[in-house]
Design a protein around this motif. Structure first.
Motif, PDB file in Angstrom:
ATOM      1  N   LEU A 126      28.361 -23.502  68.475  1.00 50.82           N
ATOM      2  CA  LEU A 126      29.186 -22.689  69.271  1.00 50.82           C
ATOM      3  C   LEU A 126      30.203 -21.647  68.008  1.00 50.82           C
ATOM      4  O   LEU A 126      30.954 -20.991  68.335  1.00 50.82           O
ATOM      5  CB  LEU A 126      30.260 -22.742  69.885  1.00 50.82           C
ATOM      6  CG  LEU A 126      29.641 -23.377  71.905  1.00 50.82           C
ATOM      7  CD1 LEU A 126      28.796 -24.376  71.605  1.00 50.82           C
ATOM      8  CD2 LEU A 126      30.528 -23.280  72.294  1.00 50.82           C
ATOM      9  N   GLU A 127      29.346 -21.907  66.555  1.00 55.79           N
ATOM     10  CA  GLU A 127      30.361 -21.257  65.487  1.00 55.79           C
ATOM     11  C   GLU A 127      29.858 -19.788  66.008  1.00 55.79           C
ATOM     12  O   GLU A 127      28.789 -19.645  64.622  1.00 55.79           O
ATOM     13  CB  GLU A 127      29.442 -21.555  64.264  1.00 55.79           C
ATOM     14  CG  GLU A 127      30.265 -22.651  64.140  1.00 55.79           C
ATOM     15  CD  GLU A 127      32.125 -22.612  63.796  1.00 55.79           C
ATOM     16  OE1 GLU A 127      32.544 -21.408  63.861  1.00 55.79           O
ATOM     17  OE2 GLU A 127      32.572 -23.503  63.878  1.00 55.79           O
ATOM     18  N   LEU A 128      29.905 -19.351  66.905  1.00 61.43           N
ATOM     19  CA  LEU A 128      29.932 -17.492  66.713  1.00 61.43           C
ATOM     20  C   LEU A 128      30.685 -16.867  67.844  1.00 61.43           C
ATOM     21  O   LEU A 128      32.084 -17.272  67.796  1.00 61.43           O
ATOM     22  CB  LEU A 128      28.642 -18.010  68.646  1.00 61.43           C
ATOM     23  CG  LEU A 128      27.742 -18.107  68.024  1.00 61.43           C
ATOM     24  CD1 LEU A 128      27.357 -18.946  69.800  1.00 61.43           C
ATOM     25  CD2 LEU A 128      26.332 -17.716  67.823  1.00 61.43           C
ATOM     26  N   ASP A 129      30.753 -15.245  66.972  1.00 64.00           N
ATOM     27  CA  ASP A 129      31.457 -14.657  67.251  1.00 64.00           C
ATOM     28  C   ASP A 129      31.709 -13.976  69.032  1.00 64.00           C
ATOM     29  O   ASP A 129      30.610 -13.118  69.047  1.00 64.00           O
ATOM     30  CB  ASP A 129      31.677 -13.295  66.167  1.00 64.00           C
ATOM     31  CG  ASP A 129      32.509 -12.041  66.594  1.00 64.00           C
ATOM     32  OD1 ASP A 129      33.753 -12.443  66.997  1.00 64.00           O
ATOM     33  OD2 ASP A 129      32.296 -11.336  65.068  1.00 64.00           O
ATOM     34  N   PHE A 130      32.327 -14.096  69.094  1.00 62.12           N
ATOM     35  CA  PHE A 130      32.567 -13.655  70.536  1.00 62.12           C
ATOM     36  C   PHE A 130      33.189 -12.379  71.084  1.00 62.12           C
ATOM     37  O   PHE A 130      33.096 -12.598  72.470  1.00 62.12           O
ATOM     38  CB  PHE A 130      33.255 -15.432  71.665  1.00 62.12           C
ATOM     39  CG  PHE A 130      32.587 -16.705  71.431  1.00 62.12           C
ATOM     40  CD1 PHE A 130      31.340 -16.740  71.811  1.00 62.12           C
ATOM     41  CD2 PHE A 130      32.938 -17.794  71.723  1.00 62.12           C
ATOM     42  CE1 PHE A 130      30.754 -18.294  71.830  1.00 62.12           C
ATOM     43  CE2 PHE A 130      32.469 -18.705  70.680  1.00 62.12           C
ATOM     44  CZ  PHE A 130      31.067 -19.168  71.530  1.00 62.12           C
ATOM     45  N   THR A 131      33.716 -11.724  70.162  1.00 65.26           N
ATOM     46  CA  THR A 131      33.334 -10.450  69.993  1.00 65.26           C
ATOM     47  C   THR A 131      32.909  -9.733  69.952  1.00 65.26           C
ATOM     48  O   THR A 131      32.594  -8.315  70.028  1.00 65.26           O
ATOM     49  CB  THR A 131      35.203  -9.991  69.987  1.00 65.26           C
ATOM     50  OG1 THR A 131      34.179 -10.392  67.884  1.00 65.26           O
ATOM     51  CG2 THR A 131      35.918 -11.331  69.489  1.00 65.26           C
ATOM     52  N   LEU A 132      31.024 -10.069  69.236  1.00 62.00           N
ATOM     53  CA  LEU A 132      30.289  -9.257  69.912  1.00 62.00           C
ATOM     54  C   LEU A 132      29.946  -8.506  70.910  1.00 62.00           C
ATOM     55  O   LEU A 132      30.559  -9.480  72.078  1.00 62.00           O
ATOM     56  CB  LEU A 132      29.268  -9.937  69.199  1.00 62.00           C
ATOM     57  CG  LEU A 132      29.692 -10.617  67.554  1.00 62.00           C
ATOM     58  CD1 LEU A 132      28.394 -11.144  66.639  1.00 62.00           C
ATOM     59  CD2 LEU A 132      29.843  -9.095  66.674  1.00 62.00           C
ATOM     60  N   PRO A 133      28.859  -7.329  71.091  1.00 63.75           N
ATOM     61  CA  PRO A 133      29.027  -7.054  72.070  1.00 63.75           C
ATOM     62  C   PRO A 133      27.960  -7.957  72.799  1.00 63.75           C
ATOM     63  O   PRO A 133      28.164  -7.770  74.245  1.00 63.75           O
ATOM     64  CB  PRO A 133      27.622  -5.701  72.059  1.00 63.75           C
ATOM     65  CG  PRO A 133      28.671  -5.340  70.428  1.00 63.75           C
ATOM     66  CD  PRO A 133      28.914  -6.437  69.846  1.00 63.75           C
ATOM     67  N   LEU A 134      27.148  -9.051  72.503  1.00 65.22           N
ATOM     68  CA  LEU A 134      25.742 -10.027  73.056  1.00 65.22           C
ATOM     69  C   LEU A 134      27.276 -10.897  74.009  1.00 65.22           C
ATOM     70  O   LEU A 134      27.028 -11.093  75.260  1.00 65.22           O
ATOM     71  CB  LEU A 134      25.687 -11.322  72.182  1.00 65.22           C
ATOM     72  CG  LEU A 134      24.671 -11.136  72.778  1.00 65.22           C
ATOM     73  CD1 LEU A 134      23.444 -11.593  73.305  1.00 65.22           C
ATOM     74  CD2 LEU A 134      24.308 -12.419  71.470  1.00 65.22           C
ATOM     75  N   PHE A 135      28.132 -10.937  74.094  1.00 61.30           N
ATOM     76  CA  PHE A 135      28.885 -12.304  74.913  1.00 61.30           C
ATOM     77  C   PHE A 135      30.238 -10.505  75.365  1.00 61.30           C
ATOM     78  O   PHE A 135      30.302 -11.135  76.414  1.00 61.30           O
ATOM     79  CB  PHE A 135      30.135 -12.918  73.581  1.00 61.30           C
ATOM     80  CG  PHE A 135      28.861 -13.946  72.969  1.00 61.30           C
ATOM     81  CD1 PHE A 135      27.674 -14.615  73.492  1.00 61.30           C
ATOM     82  CD2 PHE A 135      28.939 -13.420  71.634  1.00 61.30           C
ATOM     83  CE1 PHE A 135      27.198 -15.843  72.886  1.00 61.30           C
ATOM     84  CE2 PHE A 135      28.034 -14.148  70.617  1.00 61.30           C
ATOM     85  CZ  PHE A 135      27.189 -14.984  71.311  1.00 61.30           C
ATOM     86  N   ALA A 136      30.996 -10.144  74.085  1.00 61.69           N
ATOM     87  CA  ALA A 136      31.346  -8.871  75.276  1.00 61.69           C
ATOM     88  C   ALA A 136      31.188  -8.035  76.340  1.00 61.69           C
ATOM     89  O   ALA A 136      31.895  -7.732  77.178  1.00 61.69           O
ATOM     90  CB  ALA A 136      33.411  -8.517  73.640  1.00 61.69           C
TER      91      ALA A 136
END
Length: 304
Positions: free
Chosen positions: A171-181
């Motif tokens: 889960l080393e993902l940038d959750f602020t990116l548009p894909l998630f946000a």
């Protein structure tokens, strides 16, 4: 684009007249079925329709290419009725010497026709399943709604765009990116019960739905497919990367492979389209269709 397989009466007729072989979708419409031409998005969508069993099992062929769509049927609706089961297809591109990418990206071995097929396959799917490393390398963004497919998706009971389902152990993902946000349809993250709890909490705090689909640190391929089907997502498309596709192959849950063969040679040390542990016995797939444009071959194989 022209169709090389399966061969039809129109293909034989066109070949006999000296024309290139093509799709039968133009028959009766004033379009030369043997012409090498750009297909409409409706024709591509009918050509790549999911089987009737992926959804409720209700078939409805539409558009100029309904003859080709009838090879598999176009499923409408979602849910678990009508003998429905999930259908997992993969879409990958490979060079002549087996490279799945060049310098880490697949774009340089692709083509405009390949991207049209890519977009069509996405537009037919309920969910796009992708590995975390591919998300990072390819700079994944949310799937977008496309007006050309809006009526088709609405008739099939689908959301305006497919959900992106990211498979990740760390889960080393940038959750602020548009894909998630800022996705049109909420992005899912599938992982295992032993994944880092702080990362699970970080994802949930960002509003991302985390789906536990395994008992270890990572997700189990069979449970990934089942978990998505439990959410009404039956028409599944995986775009890799090679490690994730290899896991689906080894688990025996891949139903179909849409492989673009790029007329390029790269040499180097790029991965194949699938990597990782091998199944005990190679699984045989059967050729369902073969298209060609600008030297690119668009093959479609289904489990034999």
């Amino acid at each position: 684009m022209r169709r090389l397989f399966p061969v039809t009466d129109q293909t034989h007729s066109a070949a006999g007249s000296g024309a290139d072989s093509g799709a039968d979708s133009g028959a009766g419409s004033g379009v030369d079925p043997g012409a090498d031409r750009d297909w409409t998005l409706d024709e591509l969508a009918d050509a790549y329709a999911y089987p009737r069993t992926a959804g409720t099992g209700t078939a409805a062929g539409t558009g100029a290419g309904a003859g080709r769509g009838a090879e598999t049927g176009t499923s409408t609706g979602t849910g678990t009725g009508g003998g429905a089961r999930p259908w997992l297809r993969a879409n990958m591109v490979s060079t002549l010497d087996g490279a799945a990418h060049h310098e880490g990206r697949s774009q340089s071995i692709s083509s405009p026709a390949d991207m049209r097929v890519f977009g069509t396959l996405r537009a037919l799917a309920d969910a796009v399943v992708v590995g975390a490393e591919t998300v990072r390398l390819e700079g994944y963004r949310p799937a977008r709604a496309r007006a050309a497919f809006a009526a088709r998706r609405a008739a099939a009971g689908q959301a305006p765009a497919p959900a992106i389902a990211v498979v990740s152990a760390s889960l080393e993902l940038d959750f602020t990116l548009p894909l998630f946000a800022a996705p049109l349809v909420p992005t899912l993250v599938l992982t295992g019960a032993a994944a880092p709890q702080e990362r699970i909490l970080a994802a949930e705090k960002a509003g991302v739905e985390v789906v536990i689909a395994g008992d270890g640190p990572g997700a189990d391929p069979e449970r990934v497919v089942r978990a998505l089907a439990d959410r009404g997502l039956f028409r599944l498309l995986t775009e890799g990367g090679p490690r994730l596709l290899g896991q689906f192959v080894a688990a025996g849950v891949l139903d179909e492979l849409c492989l673009t063969v790029s007329p390029m040679l790269t040499s180097g040390y790029a991965q194949r389209i699938a990597g990782g542990p091998a199944p005990a016995v190679p699984e045989r797939f059967a050729l369902a269709s073969l298209l060609e444009q600008d030297g690119f071959l668009f093959s479609r194989y289904r489990r034999a």
